[in-house]
Design a protein around this motif. Structure first.
Motif, short mmCIF file in Angstrom:
data_model
loop_
_atom_site.label_atom_id
_atom_site.label_comp_id
_atom_site.label_asym_id
_atom_site.label_seq_id
_atom_site.Cartn_x
_atom_site.Cartn_y
_atom_site.Cartn_z
N SER A 11 0.80 -1.20 0.00
CA SER A 11 0.00 0.00 0.00
C SER A 11 0.83 1.24 0.00
CB SER A 11 -0.89 -0.02 1.22
OG SER A 11 -0.43 0.84 2.18
N SER A 12 0.22 2.32 -0.43
CA SER A 12 0.95 3.56 -0.56
C SER A 12 1.13 4.27 0.76
CB SER A 12 0.22 4.48 -1.53
OG SER A 12 -1.09 4.67 -1.11
N SER A 13 0.49 3.81 1.74
CA SER A 13 0.70 4.43 3.05
C SER A 13 1.03 3.37 4.06
CB SER A 13 -0.58 5.17 3.49
OG SER A 13 -1.64 4.29 3.60
N SER A 14 1.83 3.71 5.03
CA SER A 14 2.23 2.72 6.02
C SER A 14 1.12 2.50 7.01
CB SER A 14 3.50 3.20 6.74
OG SER A 14 3.26 4.41 7.39
N GLY A 186 10.85 -2.45 -1.31
CA GLY A 186 12.13 -2.30 -1.96
C GLY A 186 13.10 -3.36 -1.44
N THR A 187 14.38 -3.21 -1.73
CA THR A 187 15.36 -4.22 -1.35
C THR A 187 16.45 -3.62 -0.46
OG1 THR A 187 16.73 -3.81 -3.31
CG2 THR A 187 14.97 -5.46 -3.50
N TYR A 203 10.66 -0.67 -9.33
CA TYR A 203 9.49 -1.02 -10.13
C TYR A 203 8.48 -1.85 -9.33
CZ TYR A 203 6.67 -3.72 -13.38
OH TYR A 203 5.62 -4.35 -14.01
N LEU A 204 8.96 -2.86 -8.61
CA LEU A 204 8.03 -3.71 -7.87
C LEU A 204 7.33 -2.95 -6.76
CD1 LEU A 204 9.99 -7.09 -7.62
CD2 LEU A 204 8.22 -6.39 -9.25
N ALA A 205 8.04 -2.03 -6.12
CA ALA A 205 7.39 -1.20 -5.10
C ALA A 205 6.29 -0.36 -5.72
CB ALA A 205 8.43 -0.31 -4.41
N HIS A 206 6.53 0.15 -6.92
CA HIS A 206 5.51 0.93 -7.63
C HIS A 206 4.29 0.06 -7.94
CE1 HIS A 206 3.52 3.36 -10.68
NE2 HIS A 206 3.68 2.37 -11.55
N VAL A 207 4.53 -1.16 -8.40
CA VAL A 207 3.41 -2.07 -8.69
C VAL A 207 2.60 -2.31 -7.42
CG1 VAL A 207 2.81 -4.44 -9.32
CG2 VAL A 207 4.53 -3.20 -10.64
N CYS A 208 3.28 -2.54 -6.32
CA CYS A 208 2.59 -2.82 -5.06
C CYS A 208 1.76 -1.63 -4.60
CB CYS A 208 3.60 -3.20 -3.99
SG CYS A 208 4.39 -4.78 -4.26
N ARG A 209 2.30 -0.44 -4.73
CA ARG A 209 1.55 0.74 -4.30
C ARG A 209 0.28 0.90 -5.14
NH1 ARG A 209 6.80 2.96 -4.09
NH2 ARG A 209 6.49 4.00 -6.10
N GLU A 210 0.40 0.72 -6.45
CA GLU A 210 -0.77 0.82 -7.31
C GLU A 210 -1.78 -0.26 -6.98
OE1 GLU A 210 -1.50 3.08 -9.84
OE2 GLU A 210 0.16 4.21 -8.95
N TRP A 211 -1.31 -1.45 -6.76
CA TRP A 211 -2.15 -2.60 -6.45
C TRP A 211 -2.94 -2.37 -5.16
CZ3 TRP A 211 0.61 -8.00 -5.93
CH2 TRP A 211 -0.34 -9.03 -5.95
N GLU A 212 -2.23 -1.98 -4.13
CA GLU A 212 -2.88 -1.74 -2.85
C GLU A 212 -3.78 -0.52 -2.92
OE1 GLU A 212 -0.36 -1.69 0.54
OE2 GLU A 212 0.66 -3.55 0.00
N GLY A 213 -3.36 0.49 -3.69
CA GLY A 213 -4.18 1.68 -3.81
C GLY A 213 -5.56 1.36 -4.35
N ARG A 214 -5.63 0.46 -5.32
CA ARG A 214 -6.94 0.06 -5.85
C ARG A 214 -7.74 -0.69 -4.81
NH1 ARG A 214 -7.36 1.08 -11.39
NH2 ARG A 214 -5.75 2.65 -11.78
#
Length: 368
Positions: A11-14, A186-187, A203-214
């Motif tokens: 998610s985009s927020s902790s 991230g790593t 890139y994977l962190a970006h995918v996760c943020r978008e995924w959780e945001g939805r």
């Protein structure tokens, strides 16, 4: 050698830790322990005593994790609706034949998805294209869209059903469990991450943020949202070990790259139990890391696997070779992160396999 990492995300927020009273996991006590209690401080005895049958709609049900979750739900006398695409209906029907799975309904049309979700008590979203492959621009786009598009579709149906229920048309689901991945963080070879850690910048962190945001667009005033950031899932019929074990049996096993990268793993049975508990226990909410409490370096995992199968772990695969095979996608196996399940520990979740050696021994024993 490529490891297939099952990638859910974040998610985009902790998230902040729940202040709810820790509750003991009771899913090993067999038969029908599902309920939705009114208080997050409910004890495990109160949770089990007010049990009721669940109907759960699942995306990604034919995958490695999904199949085990369906089996778990059916073994506890719940019902399952498999949400699939029309092009994948034949696969779903072959994985869950009606003769063996009378408690499973397969939905492949828009109207069927809507109907199933409206009649469900809970929804689990596990869909997403595998990421352990060469990342062309087209593949990266599909990795993202396969997660975001399905999640958006499910959220829309959940929100529609809850709106209808507020108008007296059915109940609609009360919980939405959506998979994400530890790629959110991230790593790092030195840092540790828990649910309060910020997101990474790759890139994977970006995918996760978008995924959780939805997923967060679900109407949380009506639906309890659980986001499970899943690590590398270990099991006998899929995931990383499906590719590693044959190599070790042929005396060709060993760490990938330096072997010093962190490996945040979880046994598939523990992950399924965590999802099941998230469905039935109202104390489970927000972000929860789906990892075991004892992550290891990849070299240790390979050493332990070699010991369990009686083979040496002596043939490391150079990072350059993996990059030649996977390109940018090599980051999945060459980089790692040490992810700790602080929320699950706080909630009192009981792991069957907290240590990787015990997990590997159980998996190999089932293979023999």
């Amino acid at each position: 050698m490529a490891i297939r990492v099952l990638f859910p995300s974040s998610s985009s927020s902790s998230s902040s830790f729940s202040t709810a009273q820790p509750t003991r996991r009771t899913s090993r006590l067999r038969r029908g322990f599902c309920c939705f209690c009114s208080s997050s401080t409910t004890s495990s005895d109160e949770v089990s005593s007010s049990s009721s049958m669940m109907t759960v709609s699942i995306t990604g049900a034919t995958g490695f994790i999904g199949r085990r979750l369906v089996d778990k739900l059916l073994s506890e006398d719940h019902k399952v609706c498999v949400l699939t695409r029309s092009t994948s209906k034949n696969k779903a029907s072959s994985v869950f034949p009606a003769s063996r799975y009378p408690g499973v309904t397969i939905a492949d049309k828009e109207g069927d998805w809507e109907r199933c979700i409206r009649d469900s008590t809970g929804v689990v979203n596990l869909a997403g294209m595998p990421i352990s492959t060469r990342w062309s621009p087209e593949v990266k786009k599909e990795i993202l869209q396969s997660r975001v598009n399905v999640t958006s579709k499910v959220v829309d149906h959940v929100n529609t059903s809850t709106s209808a229920s507020s108008n007296g048309n059915g109940n609609g689901p009360s919980v939405f469990v959506s998979a994400t991945a530890v790629g959110y963080y991230g790593t790092s070879e030195t840092d540790s991450f828990d649910e309060s850690s910020p997101s990474g910048n790759d890139y994977l962190a970006h995918v996760c943020r978008e995924w959780e945001g939805r997923a967060r667009q679900v109407k949380q005033e009506h639906v309890r949202l659980v986001l499970i950031r899943i690590g590398v899932v270990l099991g006998k019929d899929g995931g990383a070990l499906a590719k590693m074990i044959p190599l070790f049996m042929m005396f060709a096993g060993g760490p990938l790259g330096t072997g010093t990268q962190w490996f945040s793993w979880i046994h598939v049975d523990d992950l399924v139990d965590l999802i099941y508990e998230s469905l039935r226990n109202p104390a489970y909410t927000g972000v929860i890391n789906g990892t075991a409490p004892n992550p290891v370096r990849l070299s240790e995992l390979c050493d332990r696997l070699g010991q369990v199968v009686g083979r040496p772990s002596w043939l490391p695969v150079p990072g350059l070779a993996i990059k030649a095979l996977l390109g940018e996608g090599a980051t999945v196996v060459l980089d790692g992160q040490k992810v700790l399940p602080a929320r699950a520990t706080h909630l009192g979740f009981s792991y069957r396999y907290p240590y990787v050696r015990d997990a590997l021994k159980a998996i190999i024993a089932k293979q023999l």
